[in-house]
Design an enzyme around this catalytic site. Structure first.
Site, PDB file in Angstrom:
ATOM      1  N   THR A  84       0.820  -1.212   0.000  1.00  0.00           N
ATOM      2  CA  THR A  84       0.000   0.000   0.000  1.00  0.00           C
ATOM      3  C   THR A  84       0.856   1.265   0.000  1.00  0.00           C
ATOM      4  OG1 THR A  84      -1.539   1.246   1.387  1.00  0.00           O
ATOM      5  CG2 THR A  84      -0.109  -0.277   2.526  1.00  0.00           C
ATOM      6  N   ASP A  85       0.262   2.358  -0.474  1.00  0.00           N
ATOM      7  CA  ASP A  85       0.951   3.656  -0.406  1.00  0.00           C
ATOM      8  C   ASP A  85       1.013   4.185   1.029  1.00  0.00           C
ATOM      9  OD1 ASP A  85      -1.741   4.321  -0.062  1.00  0.00           O
ATOM     10  OD2 ASP A  85      -1.833   5.753  -1.729  1.00  0.00           O
ATOM     11  N   GLU A  86       0.238   3.552   1.938  1.00  0.00           N
ATOM     12  CA  GLU A  86       0.198   4.069   3.314  1.00  0.00           C
ATOM     13  C   GLU A  86       1.532   3.908   4.028  1.00  0.00           C
ATOM     14  OE1 GLU A  86      -3.425   3.438   5.441  1.00  0.00           O
ATOM     15  OE2 GLU A  86      -4.546   3.161   3.594  1.00  0.00           O
ATOM     16  N   TYR A 109      -1.675  -0.344  10.986  1.00  0.00           N
ATOM     17  CA  TYR A 109      -1.818  -1.032   9.687  1.00  0.00           C
ATOM     18  C   TYR A 109      -0.628  -0.697   8.784  1.00  0.00           C
ATOM     19  CZ  TYR A 109      -3.246  -1.650   4.798  1.00  0.00           C
ATOM     20  OH  TYR A 109      -3.269  -1.969   3.462  1.00  0.00           O
ATOM     21  N   LYS A 137       2.345  -3.159   7.285  1.00  0.00           N
ATOM     22  CA  LYS A 137       2.587  -3.359   5.851  1.00  0.00           C
ATOM     23  C   LYS A 137       4.028  -2.960   5.499  1.00  0.00           C
ATOM     24  CE  LYS A 137       0.126  -4.588   2.985  1.00  0.00           C
ATOM     25  NZ  LYS A 137      -0.266  -5.939   2.476  1.00  0.00           N
TER      26      LYS A 137
HETATM   27  P1  NAD Z   1      -9.526  -7.535   2.443  1.00  0.00           P
HETATM   28  O1  NAD Z   1      -9.500  -7.168   3.882  1.00  0.00           O
HETATM   29  O2  NAD Z   1     -10.765  -7.312   1.647  1.00  0.00           O
HETATM   30  O3  NAD Z   1      -9.148  -9.076   2.272  1.00  0.00           O
HETATM   31  C1  NAD Z   1      -8.093  -9.673   2.986  1.00  0.00           C
HETATM   32  C2  NAD Z   1      -8.196 -11.190   2.775  1.00  0.00           C
HETATM   33  O4  NAD Z   1      -7.099 -11.810   3.467  1.00  0.00           O
HETATM   34  C3  NAD Z   1      -9.473 -11.802   3.353  1.00  0.00           C
HETATM   35  O5  NAD Z   1     -10.035 -12.722   2.433  1.00  0.00           O
HETATM   36  C4  NAD Z   1      -9.001 -12.509   4.610  1.00  0.00           C
HETATM   37  O6  NAD Z   1      -9.802 -13.646   4.950  1.00  0.00           O
HETATM   38  C5  NAD Z   1      -7.584 -12.912   4.223  1.00  0.00           C
HETATM   39  N1  NAD Z   1      -6.718 -13.087   5.394  1.00  0.00           N
HETATM   40  C6  NAD Z   1      -6.578 -12.247   6.461  1.00  0.00           C
HETATM   41  N2  NAD Z   1      -5.704 -12.764   7.349  1.00  0.00           N
HETATM   42  C7  NAD Z   1      -5.275 -13.945   6.828  1.00  0.00           C
HETATM   43  C8  NAD Z   1      -4.360 -14.951   7.260  1.00  0.00           C
HETATM   44  N3  NAD Z   1      -3.732 -14.841   8.443  1.00  0.00           N
HETATM   45  N4  NAD Z   1      -4.146 -16.022   6.480  1.00  0.00           N
HETATM   46  C9  NAD Z   1      -4.796 -16.162   5.276  1.00  0.00           C
HETATM   47  N5  NAD Z   1      -5.685 -15.261   4.826  1.00  0.00           N
HETATM   48  C10 NAD Z   1      -5.918 -14.174   5.587  1.00  0.00           C
HETATM   49  O7  NAD Z   1      -8.290  -6.770   1.796  1.00  0.00           O
HETATM   50  P2  NAD Z   1      -8.148  -6.095   0.352  1.00  0.00           P
HETATM   51  O8  NAD Z   1      -8.730  -4.736   0.401  1.00  0.00           O
HETATM   52  O9  NAD Z   1      -8.575  -7.061  -0.682  1.00  0.00           O
HETATM   53  O10 NAD Z   1      -6.566  -5.922   0.301  1.00  0.00           O
HETATM   54  C11 NAD Z   1      -5.737  -6.954  -0.240  1.00  0.00           C
HETATM   55  C12 NAD Z   1      -4.291  -6.543  -0.123  1.00  0.00           C
HETATM   56  O11 NAD Z   1      -4.100  -5.294  -0.814  1.00  0.00           O
HETATM   57  C13 NAD Z   1      -3.824  -6.292   1.316  1.00  0.00           C
HETATM   58  O12 NAD Z   1      -2.524  -6.799   1.441  1.00  0.00           O
HETATM   59  C14 NAD Z   1      -3.837  -4.784   1.468  1.00  0.00           C
HETATM   60  O13 NAD Z   1      -2.866  -4.358   2.392  1.00  0.00           O
HETATM   61  C15 NAD Z   1      -3.502  -4.346   0.050  1.00  0.00           C
HETATM   62  N6  NAD Z   1      -4.026  -3.014  -0.327  1.00  0.00           N
HETATM   63  C16 NAD Z   1      -5.372  -2.764  -0.288  1.00  0.00           C
HETATM   64  C17 NAD Z   1      -5.857  -1.508  -0.691  1.00  0.00           C
HETATM   65  C18 NAD Z   1      -7.317  -1.204  -0.715  1.00  0.00           C
HETATM   66  O14 NAD Z   1      -7.701  -0.076  -1.074  1.00  0.00           O
HETATM   67  N7  NAD Z   1      -8.203  -2.112  -0.387  1.00  0.00           N
HETATM   68  C19 NAD Z   1      -4.954  -0.526  -1.088  1.00  0.00           C
HETATM   69  C20 NAD Z   1      -3.581  -0.816  -1.090  1.00  0.00           C
HETATM   70  C21 NAD Z   1      -3.133  -2.072  -0.728  1.00  0.00           C
HETATM   71  P1  TYD Z   2     -10.615   4.097   4.158  1.00  0.00           P
HETATM   72  O1  TYD Z   2     -11.588   3.639   3.116  1.00  0.00           O
HETATM   73  O2  TYD Z   2     -10.684   3.518   5.520  1.00  0.00           O
HETATM   74  O3  TYD Z   2      -9.165   3.887   3.525  1.00  0.00           O
HETATM   75  P2  TYD Z   2      -7.714   4.391   4.089  1.00  0.00           P
HETATM   76  O4  TYD Z   2      -7.843   4.831   5.481  1.00  0.00           O
HETATM   77  O5  TYD Z   2      -6.931   3.130   3.986  1.00  0.00           O
HETATM   78  O6  TYD Z   2      -7.276   5.453   3.157  1.00  0.00           O
HETATM   79  O7  TYD Z   2     -10.747   5.664   4.300  1.00  0.00           O
HETATM   80  C1  TYD Z   2     -10.613   6.525   3.174  1.00  0.00           C
HETATM   81  C2  TYD Z   2     -10.740   7.938   3.678  1.00  0.00           C
HETATM   82  O8  TYD Z   2     -12.094   8.147   4.154  1.00  0.00           O
HETATM   83  C3  TYD Z   2      -9.844   8.264   4.863  1.00  0.00           C
HETATM   84  O9  TYD Z   2      -9.446   9.623   4.776  1.00  0.00           O
HETATM   85  C4  TYD Z   2     -10.752   8.091   6.073  1.00  0.00           C
HETATM   86  C5  TYD Z   2     -12.105   8.523   5.538  1.00  0.00           C
HETATM   87  N1  TYD Z   2     -13.290   7.868   6.149  1.00  0.00           N
HETATM   88  C6  TYD Z   2     -14.345   8.650   6.635  1.00  0.00           C
HETATM   89  O10 TYD Z   2     -14.324   9.899   6.575  1.00  0.00           O
HETATM   90  N2  TYD Z   2     -15.411   7.997   7.175  1.00  0.00           N
HETATM   91  C7  TYD Z   2     -15.483   6.638   7.276  1.00  0.00           C
HETATM   92  O11 TYD Z   2     -16.485   6.121   7.818  1.00  0.00           O
HETATM   93  C8  TYD Z   2     -14.399   5.861   6.758  1.00  0.00           C
HETATM   94  C9  TYD Z   2     -14.433   4.363   6.837  1.00  0.00           C
HETATM   95  C10 TYD Z   2     -13.315   6.518   6.187  1.00  0.00           C
END
Ligand code: NAD
Ligand code: TYD
Length: 335
Positions: free
Chosen positions: A123-125, A150, A154
């Site tokens: 992630t960019d975080e 988080y 990461k």
């Molecule tokens: P998500 O939370 O929707 O899914 C995570 C999945 O991992 C779930 O199916 C969960 O059951 C599985 N999991 C959790 N712990 C586990 C373990 N110990 N063993 C096996 N499986 C396990 O997440 P997502 O949004 O699909 O994100 C996927 C990846 O992308 C993550 O690594 C996250 O850090 C990264 N990412 C997500 C975003 C985003 O916007 N969603 C952005 C940047 C990076």
């Molecule tokens: P989120 O979807 O949790 O992603 P991330 O924190 O990983 O960027 O949040 C996106 C943005 O929206 C972040 O600035 C937090 C804000 N946010 C709210 O204002 N209200 C909410 O209920 C949630 C879940 C997020």
């Protein structure tokens, strides 16, 4: 090719498996997932009877089951993680366990089984926070400065992945991407939470002043980026992946969703801010564009509309997901 996808029952992982089996029907995919609250096999109904797809329920922290899943695997795509910042603030321990320890267990197994490639989805975080005043963006040279449990977990996983390349010669690549949106996203994240709350006639909680900025990437663009990096990326390299938005803030996004659903601004509810809330994220994706020819294709407005339509037509999916454990989380987080 035989792929092992960890976390394939989550939002991005399930979109990736559907993408892969559609584009490479001759390949095989093993989905290894613990099925935490965020894992949902409903996302993969379309492929559950496909003979090229296999599901294994397991925890990436459990070396024995990871080793079984790793048998005869050519490449690993590692999504499994605890992924929600707010939950990491409420309870950091599972983040360190899965994201750091789990990644290390997976890396050990990949070395032992001599996989040809491990791609780590990050992630960019990990880069921290940009200010609203400057025009800087994150790129591959930006130093890590994670500010939530988080993000720190990461960043830890990214360091381990790179260390296993340097120390043991494991062929790895990493992508650090921005906020994804699209179908099957768990309604704890901003966009699906806003859409589903409004569909239920509830208000949308906006943290602080709502002027926080994220870089929004449609999930299919992200899957295509992972595909290209996995197959053509230079081993040992990191690529930043972002979307087509230019500094759009949370409030502006909520207003777009309100308008798409024909609701007024009385559905906005300002709530207390997230501790340590990162102000702005923005991604410079020129490296992946120049080296590998990838760029995002899906415009934010068009695909936000499609995402709203998807949640409207998949009510049983999100209603099911929003029952049970979700209710407890929601009151702990917002009441
Ligand atoms: P998500 O939370 O929707 O899914 C995570 C999945 O991992 C779930 O199916 C969960 O059951 C599985 N999991 C959790 N712990 C586990 C373990 N110990 N063993 C096996 N499986 C396990 O997440 P997502 O949004 O699909 O994100 C996927 C990846 O992308 C993550 O690594 C996250 O850090 C990264 N990412 C997500 C975003 C985003 O916007 N969603 C952005 C940047 C990076
Ligand atoms: P989120 O979807 O949790 O992603 P991330 O924190 O990983 O960027 O949040 C996106 C943005 O929206 C972040 O600035 C937090 C804000 N946010 C709210 O204002 N209200 C909410 O209920 C949630 C879940 C997020």
């Amino acid at each position: 090719m035989k792929l092992l996808v960890t976390g394939g029952a989550g939002f991005i992982g399930s979109n990736f498996i559907l993408y892969w089996l559609k584009h490479y029907p001759q390949d095989s995919v093993v989905n290894f997932d613990k099925l935490t609250y965020a894992g949902n096999l409903e996302n993969l109904k379309e492929v559950e009877n496909n003979s090229h797809y296999k599901f294994i329920q397991g925890d990436i922290c459990d070396a024995e089951s990871v080793n079984v899943a790793m048998q005869n695997i050519d490449a690993v795509v590692h999504f499994a993680a605890e992924s929600h910042v707010d939950r990491s603030i409420l309870e950091p321990a599972p983040f360190v366990m899965t994201n750091v320890v789990g990644t290390q267990v997976l890396l050990d197994s990949a070395v032992k089984n001599r996989v040809k490639k491990l791609h780590h989805v990050s992630t960019d975080e990990v880069f921290g926070s940009l200010s609203l005043e400057d025009t800087n963006k994150f790129n591959e040279r930006t130093l890590n400065n994670p500010r939530s449990p988080y993000a720190a977990s990461k960043a830890g996983s990214d360091h381990l992945v790179r260390a296993y390349h340097t120390t043991y010669g494991l062929p790895i690549t990493i992508t650090n991407c921005s906020n994804n949106f699209g179908p099957y996203q768990f309604p704890e994240k901003l966009i699906p939470l806003a859409i589903t709350n409004l569909l239920e006639g509830k208000k949308v909680p906006v943290y602080g002043d709502g002027l926080y900025v994220r870089d929004w990437l449609y999930v299919e663009d992200h899957c295509r980026a992972i595909d290209i990096v996995l197959q053509k990326g230079r081993v040992g390299e990191t690529y930043c992946v972002g979307g087509l938005t230019e500094d759009i803030n949370n409030l502006a996004i909520i207003k777009k969703i309100l308008s798409l659903l024909g609701k007024g601004e009385e559905f906005i509810e300002f709530v207390k801010d997230r501790p340590g809330h990162d102000r702005r994220y923005a991604i410079d994706w020129s490296k992946i564009k120049n080296e590998l020819g990838w760029q995002p294709r899906h415009s934010f407005d068009e695909y936000l509309l499609k995402t709203v339509e998807w949640y409207k037509t998949h009510e049983s999916w999100w209603k099911h997901v929003k029952s049970g454990e979700y209710q407890k989380y929601y009151s702990r987080q917002y009441d």
